[in-house]
Design a protein around this motif. Sequence first.
Motif, PDB file in Angstrom:
ATOM      1  N   SER A 112      55.408  45.873 -33.554  1.00  0.00           N
ATOM      2  CA  SER A 112      55.894  45.708 -34.383  1.00  0.00           C
ATOM      3  C   SER A 112      57.924  46.233 -34.330  1.00  0.00           C
ATOM      4  O   SER A 112      58.358  46.366 -35.260  1.00  0.00           O
ATOM      5  CB  SER A 112      55.499  46.865 -35.941  1.00  0.00           C
ATOM      6  OG  SER A 112      55.358  48.401 -35.207  1.00  0.00           O
ATOM      7  N   GLN A 130      54.263  53.194 -23.564  1.00  0.00           N
ATOM      8  CA  GLN A 130      54.763  54.685 -23.085  1.00  0.00           C
ATOM      9  C   GLN A 130      54.534  54.929 -21.073  1.00  0.00           C
ATOM     10  O   GLN A 130      54.646  55.894 -21.397  1.00  0.00           O
ATOM     11  CB  GLN A 130      53.775  55.849 -24.667  1.00  0.00           C
ATOM     12  CG  GLN A 130      52.411  56.185 -23.317  1.00  0.00           C
ATOM     13  CD  GLN A 130      51.673  54.998 -23.433  1.00  0.00           C
ATOM     14  OE1 GLN A 130      52.128  53.425 -24.389  1.00  0.00           O
ATOM     15  NE2 GLN A 130      50.516  55.240 -23.189  1.00  0.00           N
ATOM     16  N   VAL A 160      55.913  41.834 -37.656  1.00  0.00           N
ATOM     17  CA  VAL A 160      57.019  42.885 -37.751  1.00  0.00           C
ATOM     18  C   VAL A 160      55.417  44.058 -38.659  1.00  0.00           C
ATOM     19  O   VAL A 160      56.550  44.822 -38.543  1.00  0.00           O
ATOM     20  CB  VAL A 160      57.182  42.455 -39.657  1.00  0.00           C
ATOM     21  CG1 VAL A 160      57.307  43.497 -40.415  1.00  0.00           C
ATOM     22  CG2 VAL A 160      57.804  41.417 -39.988  1.00  0.00           C
ATOM     23  N   THR A 161      54.321  44.136 -38.572  1.00  0.00           N
ATOM     24  CA  THR A 161      53.567  45.214 -38.489  1.00  0.00           C
ATOM     25  C   THR A 161      52.420  45.093 -37.556  1.00  0.00           C
ATOM     26  O   THR A 161      52.570  43.683 -37.172  1.00  0.00           O
ATOM     27  CB  THR A 161      52.750  45.645 -39.760  1.00  0.00           C
ATOM     28  OG1 THR A 161      51.735  43.712 -40.060  1.00  0.00           O
ATOM     29  CG2 THR A 161      53.690  45.569 -40.781  1.00  0.00           C
ATOM     30  N   GLY A 162      51.837  46.140 -36.959  1.00  0.00           N
ATOM     31  CA  GLY A 162      50.919  45.929 -36.147  1.00  0.00           C
ATOM     32  C   GLY A 162      50.856  46.553 -34.487  1.00  0.00           C
ATOM     33  O   GLY A 162      52.586  46.654 -35.078  1.00  0.00           O
TER      34      GLY A 162
END
Lengths: 385, 291
Positions: free
Chosen positions: A44, A232, A39-41
Motif C-alpha cells: 500500500s 525495514q 492501494v491496500t495490502g
Amino acid sequence: MLKTMMRRAGKCAAVAAAALMMMSVQAAEPIKIGSFLSVTGPASFLGDPELKTLEMYIEKINEEGGVLGRQLELIHYDDVGNASSARNFASRLIRSDQVDIIVGGSTTGATMAAAPLIEQAQVPFISLAGAVVITTPVKKWVFKTPQSDRMAAERILSDMKDRGITKIGLISGTGGFGSSGRTQTLEVAGLLGIEVLADVTYSGSDTDMTAQLTNIRNTKGIEAVLNFGFGQGPAIVTRNYAQLGMGLPFYQSHGVASDSFLELAGSSAEGLRLPASPLLVPDSLPDSDPQKAVVQNYKSEYEARWGSKVSTFGAYAYDGLMLAVRAIETAGSTEPEAVREALENIKGYVGVTGEFNMSPNDHNGLSADSFRILEVQNGEWKLIN
Amino acid sequence: MLSEFLQYLFTGITIGATYALIALGFTLIYNSSHVINFAQGEFLMIGGMATVSMAAMGVPMVLAIVLAIILAGVLGIALQRFAIAPAKQADVVTLIIITIGASIFIRGIAQLVWGKEYHVMPNFSTNEPIEVFGAVLNSQSLWVLGVGAVLVVALVLFFTKTLIGKAILATSMNKEAARLVGIRTQMVLMLAFMLSALLGSVAGIVVAPITFTSYDIGIILGLKGFVAAAIGGLGSGVGAVVGGLLLGIVEAMSAGYISSDYKDAVAFSMILLVLFFMPRGLFGAKIVERV
C-alpha cells in the motif's frame, strides 16, 4: 441484382452514418483512464500515493478543460497487492469498462500478471513498477515510468568506481526487489570490473543482520558494502552496520530512498549513499536543472492537497499520467494504435522521475543519470551528483 | 575466529531470549487451558506500538512502558472474557481458531490506529555498543537478556510460592478436580491470559529498539515463539526457555557459518528432527494413559 446492390449501399450508408454519429457522441464522452493499484495490502505504500496522485491530477486536468476537449475519467480497482486480482481487474478494465489507456500496476508481480492480457487486447499500458523485465524485452503495448533496478546498480557501482573502489561486499534481501537487484548488481559489476567478494542475503522478516555483516567484515579486501533491499530490513542492516563499526563506505539502493528510512535508521545512516529521485532534495537542485520546477511543483501540490509527505512512488503515477495525456494529445484521438505510437515517440518529456526519451527499443525512456546520488549528512539528504 | 563465534552467539542469544519470552506466553496459556493462543504475537506488537505511540505523544518513556503493559494485560483479559469464555464448551481446536481470528482482529485495529509504518524506539540506555573479545554487543541485548531472566525467575517463584500460581498449576493438571476443591477455573484462565499478555508485551517492548516495531511484527515473531515452545515441549517452562535460546542460536550460527539463505531451512529442519525423535519436544511432559 441492382436492387440488392442498392440495398447494400443503403446499408453501408446507414452503418457509416451510425458510425459518424457514434464518433460525435464519443467526442463529448470522457476519456477513460483505467488503473489497478495496490492501494491496500502489503504494497500500500506504493499504491496509496499513486492513487492520490492520479485522482488529484485528473481533477486538475479536468478543471483546466480536459484533454482534446474531453474530460478524463478515472476507473480504478484495488488489487491489494495480489497478482491474480490484478489480472482480473485488468480484464475488467478492458472488457467491461473499455478504457482507452491503463496507467497502473504498483508491483512488478501485478504488472507482469496483467501484461499478457493487455497485450492481447491491444490497449496502451503504462506500468508503475520497477523491475527490468517489464520492458526488457520490449513488449509492444507496455511502457513503464520508474527506473529499473539495473540502472540503480549501474549508478551505484559507477559512483563506487569514481571513488576508486573495486572490491565490494553485497548484502541483499531475499524478496523480489532484493533478489532482482542482486542479480543486476552482479551482472553490472562484471561489466564494470568490480569484484563482489562477499554475497550474503537476509529474509524480509529478519530482525538482526549482524551475522551476515560479520561475514562480510571477515572477508579480506572489501572496500565498500552495498545493501539491495526494501522495507525495514535495510534500516536494520544500517543500524547493525554502525554497531559493528564496519567503517567502510556504505551504499543502499533506491528501495529505501525515503524520509521514513532516515527516521528508522537514525544516526546510523550517517555517511551512507544511495541513488534516488531528485524529489528527495528538490531545493538543492541547481536552477539550471530542467527537473527543478517540475519536482518542486509536484511536491508542493501533493503536500498541499493531501497533507502528507510526498513519495517517489506517487511521482511514478504523475509521470505515467502525464505521458498518457501527452500521447493522447499528440495522437489527436484515443485510437489505441495511434496513442501507442505517440507514447513510443515521446522525446524530452521532463518528469519528476527524470527525462523520458522513449523509442521503439526503449519503453522506459530513462537513463541511469536520472538517479541522483545522495549522501546522508547530519541526518539529511545531501545531493552529491 | 573467537570474535566471529562470539558475534554469532550474541546475536543468537538476543533474538533467542525474545523467542523464549514469547514461548513462555504460549506455555502459560497452554498449561491452563490446552489452547495454543495464536494472538500471542499481537500482545508483543501491542507492547511495542503502544509504547512508541505514547512516547511520541510526550508521555515519559517509563510511564509509557507501564501503560503499554497494562493495556496489553487488559487486552489479554478482554480476549479471554469476550472471545474464549463465551465458547467455553467448545473444543480446544475451536478455541485455537478463535485466537487466530482474534489476532487478525487485533492486527486490523492496530493498523487502523497506528498506521502501517515501522516505528523506532530508542535504546533504553546508551546507543554505544559494547565490545567483548572483538565481538560487538548491542547494549539493548543486555536489557533483553536481563529482563528475560528476571521474568523467568519471577514466574518460577509465582508458580511455586504463591497460592494463585499453585491454583493455575492445579487447573492445568486437572480442571475438574481443581473446581471441586474450590478453584474458580474461569478466573484462573483469565489470569493466565493476562499473564501471558503481560509477558508478550514486555518482550515486545524490550526487543523493539533492536527490531523496530510495526502493526504486523507479531506475525513472524509469534510464529517463531510458537516454534520455540514446540521444540522445548509445549507446556514446559524450561522447555520454552531452552527452545527459544536454541532456535535463536541455531539461526544465527547457520546464517553466519553456512549461508543466510539456509538460515530458516536449518531452523525448521531442527524442529522436524526434534519432533521426529521426541514427539513431545525436548522437555515435554510424558503422558501416561490410565487404563
